[in-house]
Design a protein around this motif. Structure first.
Motif, PDB file in Angstrom:
ATOM      1  N   GLN A  75       0.825  -1.211   0.000  1.00  0.00           N
ATOM      2  CA  GLN A  75       0.000   0.000   0.000  1.00  0.00           C
ATOM      3  C   GLN A  75       0.860   1.261   0.000  1.00  0.00           C
ATOM      4  O   GLN A  75       0.556   2.233  -0.706  1.00  0.00           O
ATOM      5  CB  GLN A  75      -0.931  -0.024   1.217  1.00  0.00           C
ATOM      6  CG  GLN A  75      -2.003  -1.113   1.147  1.00  0.00           C
ATOM      7  CD  GLN A  75      -2.828  -1.195   2.413  1.00  0.00           C
ATOM      8  OE1 GLN A  75      -2.470  -0.623   3.441  1.00  0.00           O
ATOM      9  NE2 GLN A  75      -3.934  -1.937   2.345  1.00  0.00           N
TER      10      GLN A  75
ATOM     11  N   SER B  26       3.907   1.517  -1.165  1.00  0.00           N
ATOM     12  CA  SER B  26       4.544   1.614  -2.482  1.00  0.00           C
ATOM     13  C   SER B  26       3.578   2.175  -3.515  1.00  0.00           C
ATOM     14  O   SER B  26       3.937   3.030  -4.331  1.00  0.00           O
ATOM     15  CB  SER B  26       5.044   0.229  -2.900  1.00  0.00           C
ATOM     16  OG  SER B  26       5.595   0.260  -4.191  1.00  0.00           O
ATOM     17  N   GLU B  27       2.319   1.697  -3.481  1.00  0.00           N
ATOM     18  CA  GLU B  27       1.319   2.203  -4.424  1.00  0.00           C
ATOM     19  C   GLU B  27       1.050   3.680  -4.181  1.00  0.00           C
ATOM     20  O   GLU B  27       0.928   4.467  -5.142  1.00  0.00           O
ATOM     21  CB  GLU B  27       0.026   1.398  -4.284  1.00  0.00           C
ATOM     22  CG  GLU B  27       0.154  -0.043  -4.775  1.00  0.00           C
ATOM     23  CD  GLU B  27      -1.117  -0.829  -4.540  1.00  0.00           C
ATOM     24  OE1 GLU B  27      -2.021  -0.294  -3.849  1.00  0.00           O
ATOM     25  OE2 GLU B  27      -1.219  -1.969  -5.053  1.00  0.00           O
ATOM     26  N   SER B  28       0.973   4.094  -2.910  1.00  0.00           N
ATOM     27  CA  SER B  28       0.746   5.502  -2.583  1.00  0.00           C
ATOM     28  C   SER B  28       1.914   6.366  -3.066  1.00  0.00           C
ATOM     29  O   SER B  28       1.719   7.459  -3.621  1.00  0.00           O
ATOM     30  CB  SER B  28       0.553   5.653  -1.079  1.00  0.00           C
ATOM     31  OG  SER B  28       0.398   7.005  -0.717  1.00  0.00           O
TER      32      SER B  28
ATOM     33  N   GLN C 159       4.004   5.647  -5.513  1.00  0.00           N
ATOM     34  CA  GLN C 159       3.967   5.704  -6.976  1.00  0.00           C
ATOM     35  C   GLN C 159       2.947   6.725  -7.474  1.00  0.00           C
ATOM     36  O   GLN C 159       3.178   7.454  -8.446  1.00  0.00           O
ATOM     37  CB  GLN C 159       3.649   4.316  -7.531  1.00  0.00           C
ATOM     38  CG  GLN C 159       4.802   3.318  -7.385  1.00  0.00           C
ATOM     39  CD  GLN C 159       4.441   1.942  -7.892  1.00  0.00           C
ATOM     40  OE1 GLN C 159       3.322   1.735  -8.346  1.00  0.00           O
ATOM     41  NE2 GLN C 159       5.385   1.010  -7.815  1.00  0.00           N
ATOM     42  N   LYS C 160       1.789   6.811  -6.789  1.00  0.00           N
ATOM     43  CA  LYS C 160       0.776   7.800  -7.165  1.00  0.00           C
ATOM     44  C   LYS C 160       1.300   9.220  -6.958  1.00  0.00           C
ATOM     45  O   LYS C 160       1.082  10.116  -7.796  1.00  0.00           O
ATOM     46  CB  LYS C 160      -0.492   7.580  -6.337  1.00  0.00           C
ATOM     47  CG  LYS C 160      -1.261   6.328  -6.723  1.00  0.00           C
ATOM     48  CD  LYS C 160      -2.512   6.192  -5.866  1.00  0.00           C
ATOM     49  CE  LYS C 160      -3.286   4.930  -6.255  1.00  0.00           C
ATOM     50  NZ  LYS C 160      -4.512   4.756  -5.427  1.00  0.00           N
ATOM     51  N   GLU C 161       1.999   9.449  -5.827  1.00  0.00           N
ATOM     52  CA  GLU C 161       2.554  10.784  -5.562  1.00  0.00           C
ATOM     53  C   GLU C 161       3.586  11.167  -6.621  1.00  0.00           C
ATOM     54  O   GLU C 161       3.610  12.308  -7.097  1.00  0.00           O
ATOM     55  CB  GLU C 161       3.188  10.803  -4.172  1.00  0.00           C
ATOM     56  CG  GLU C 161       2.166  10.713  -3.042  1.00  0.00           C
ATOM     57  CD  GLU C 161       2.823  10.731  -1.678  1.00  0.00           C
ATOM     58  OE1 GLU C 161       4.064  10.876  -1.639  1.00  0.00           O
ATOM     59  OE2 GLU C 161       2.100  10.619  -0.668  1.00  0.00           O
TER      60      GLU C 161
ATOM     61  N   GLN D  82       3.731  10.021  -9.656  1.00  0.00           N
ATOM     62  CA  GLN D  82       3.016  10.282 -10.911  1.00  0.00           C
ATOM     63  C   GLN D  82       2.361  11.657 -10.898  1.00  0.00           C
ATOM     64  O   GLN D  82       2.376  12.388 -11.905  1.00  0.00           O
ATOM     65  CB  GLN D  82       1.971   9.190 -11.138  1.00  0.00           C
ATOM     66  CG  GLN D  82       1.275   9.271 -12.479  1.00  0.00           C
ATOM     67  CD  GLN D  82       2.234   9.073 -13.635  1.00  0.00           C
ATOM     68  OE1 GLN D  82       3.138   8.237 -13.544  1.00  0.00           O
ATOM     69  NE2 GLN D  82       2.068   9.881 -14.694  1.00  0.00           N
ATOM     70  N   ASN D  83       1.793  12.062  -9.749  1.00  0.00           N
ATOM     71  CA  ASN D  83       1.184  13.398  -9.639  1.00  0.00           C
ATOM     72  C   ASN D  83       2.221  14.484  -9.824  1.00  0.00           C
ATOM     73  O   ASN D  83       1.975  15.507 -10.491  1.00  0.00           O
ATOM     74  CB  ASN D  83       0.500  13.550  -8.277  1.00  0.00           C
ATOM     75  CG  ASN D  83      -0.736  12.689  -8.149  1.00  0.00           C
ATOM     76  OD1 ASN D  83      -1.372  12.350  -9.164  1.00  0.00           O
ATOM     77  ND2 ASN D  83      -1.101  12.326  -6.928  1.00  0.00           N
TER      78      ASN D  83
ATOM     79  N   ARG E 151       5.006  14.180 -11.496  1.00  0.00           N
ATOM     80  CA  ARG E 151       5.361  14.188 -12.928  1.00  0.00           C
ATOM     81  C   ARG E 151       4.317  14.936 -13.753  1.00  0.00           C
ATOM     82  O   ARG E 151       4.667  15.722 -14.653  1.00  0.00           O
ATOM     83  CB  ARG E 151       5.497  12.752 -13.417  1.00  0.00           C
ATOM     84  CG  ARG E 151       6.765  12.052 -12.945  1.00  0.00           C
ATOM     85  CD  ARG E 151       6.774  10.632 -13.439  1.00  0.00           C
ATOM     86  NE  ARG E 151       7.986   9.928 -13.018  1.00  0.00           N
ATOM     87  CZ  ARG E 151       8.227   8.635 -13.236  1.00  0.00           C
ATOM     88  NH1 ARG E 151       7.292   7.891 -13.850  1.00  0.00           N
ATOM     89  NH2 ARG E 151       9.351   8.092 -12.827  1.00  0.00           N
ATOM     90  N   ASP E 152       3.036  14.707 -13.444  1.00  0.00           N
ATOM     91  CA  ASP E 152       1.969  15.387 -14.186  1.00  0.00           C
ATOM     92  C   ASP E 152       2.048  16.892 -13.968  1.00  0.00           C
ATOM     93  O   ASP E 152       1.895  17.683 -14.926  1.00  0.00           O
ATOM     94  CB  ASP E 152       0.605  14.854 -13.736  1.00  0.00           C
ATOM     95  CG  ASP E 152       0.397  13.400 -14.131  1.00  0.00           C
ATOM     96  OD1 ASP E 152       1.108  12.928 -15.046  1.00  0.00           O
ATOM     97  OD2 ASP E 152      -0.484  12.718 -13.526  1.00  0.00           O
TER      98      ASP E 152
END
Length: 235
Positions: free
Chosen positions: A185, A187-189, A191-193, A195-196, A198-199
């Protein structure tokens, strides 16, 4: 030949011997075969074995032994041979005594009194040996019971220990699974941060790029204008 049979001694059939010893009749036959295979002598009526008290004792010894049956049978056969040899010696001595009995009634009475005293002493010794054997059997029975209790206690303790170990392993596996799920969980969180971020950076880059283009266009327009005016003057 059996010479250790007492006068009027009780005889047992296989079925009666089984009831006396507390085992099945086929087990009596099995024990009889093992004893005979190792050299034991039975009284027989044709092919049918006849059991006396000493044979009952041999069956009990086989029933209660913790050793291989053939090993115990060999010990019983050795004891029987010693007993038979003792019976033979007694018979020889008796023949010598009665063959040389005195003719004088007084001397004969003395000899008979001596024999009676010896028989009484032998009977007393037999009674003592019987009591000792009974006590020994009681001690062996208690030892067997103690052995059974100890074995049961060890088995129960081992079972409880195995149960505790299994519970600990199950708890440890559950703990590891929980930690692994938490790490997944996290790691997934993360990765989302990422990605955000990067966006957002991409949006910022695009915005900056659009601004630069507009700036260049704004700078280029005055150049075109001033260039047209200069060309007029040149003419």
């Amino acid at each position: 030949m059996r010479r250790d049979i007492q006068p009027n001694e009780r005889a047992f059939s296989s079925k009666e011997a089984a009831e006396e010893v507390g085992i099945a009749t086929p087990t009596v036959r099995k024990y009889g075969q093992i004893l005979e295979r190792n050299g034991y002598e039975f009284l027989k009526d044709g092919d049918r074995r006849i059991f006396v008290q000493s044979d009952i004792g041999a069956l009990i010894a086989l029933r209660d032994t913790d050793k291989p049956l053939d090993d115990t049978a060999k010990e019983i056969v050795y004891q029987q041979k010693e007993r038979l040899e003792g019976s033979n010696e007694t018979e020889i001595v008796a023949q010598e005594i009665f063959g040389n009995l005195p003719q004088d009634p007084k001397q004969l009475k003395e000899v008979l009194m001596f024999v009676v005293n010896e028989l009484a002493a032998s009977r007393e010794m037999n009674v003592q040996l019987t009591n000792d054997m009974s006590q020994l059997k009681t001690s062996v029975s208690r030892l067997q019971q103690d052995h059974h209790v100890i074995s049961s206690s060890i088995a129960n303790s081992a079972q409880k220990t195995n149960t505790k170990i299994e519970k600990l392993i199950e708890q440890q596996n559950t703990h590891y699974e929980t930690l692994l799920l938490q790490e997944i969980q996290k790691s997934e969180s993360l990765q989302k941060e990422i990605q955000n971020i990067r966006d957002e950076l991409e949006k910022e880059w695009r915005s900056q790029n659009d601004f630069n283009k507009r700036l260049e266009e704004a700078i280029e327009k005055p150049r075109v204008k001033w260039g047209g005016l200069l060309s007029i003057f040149r003419k």
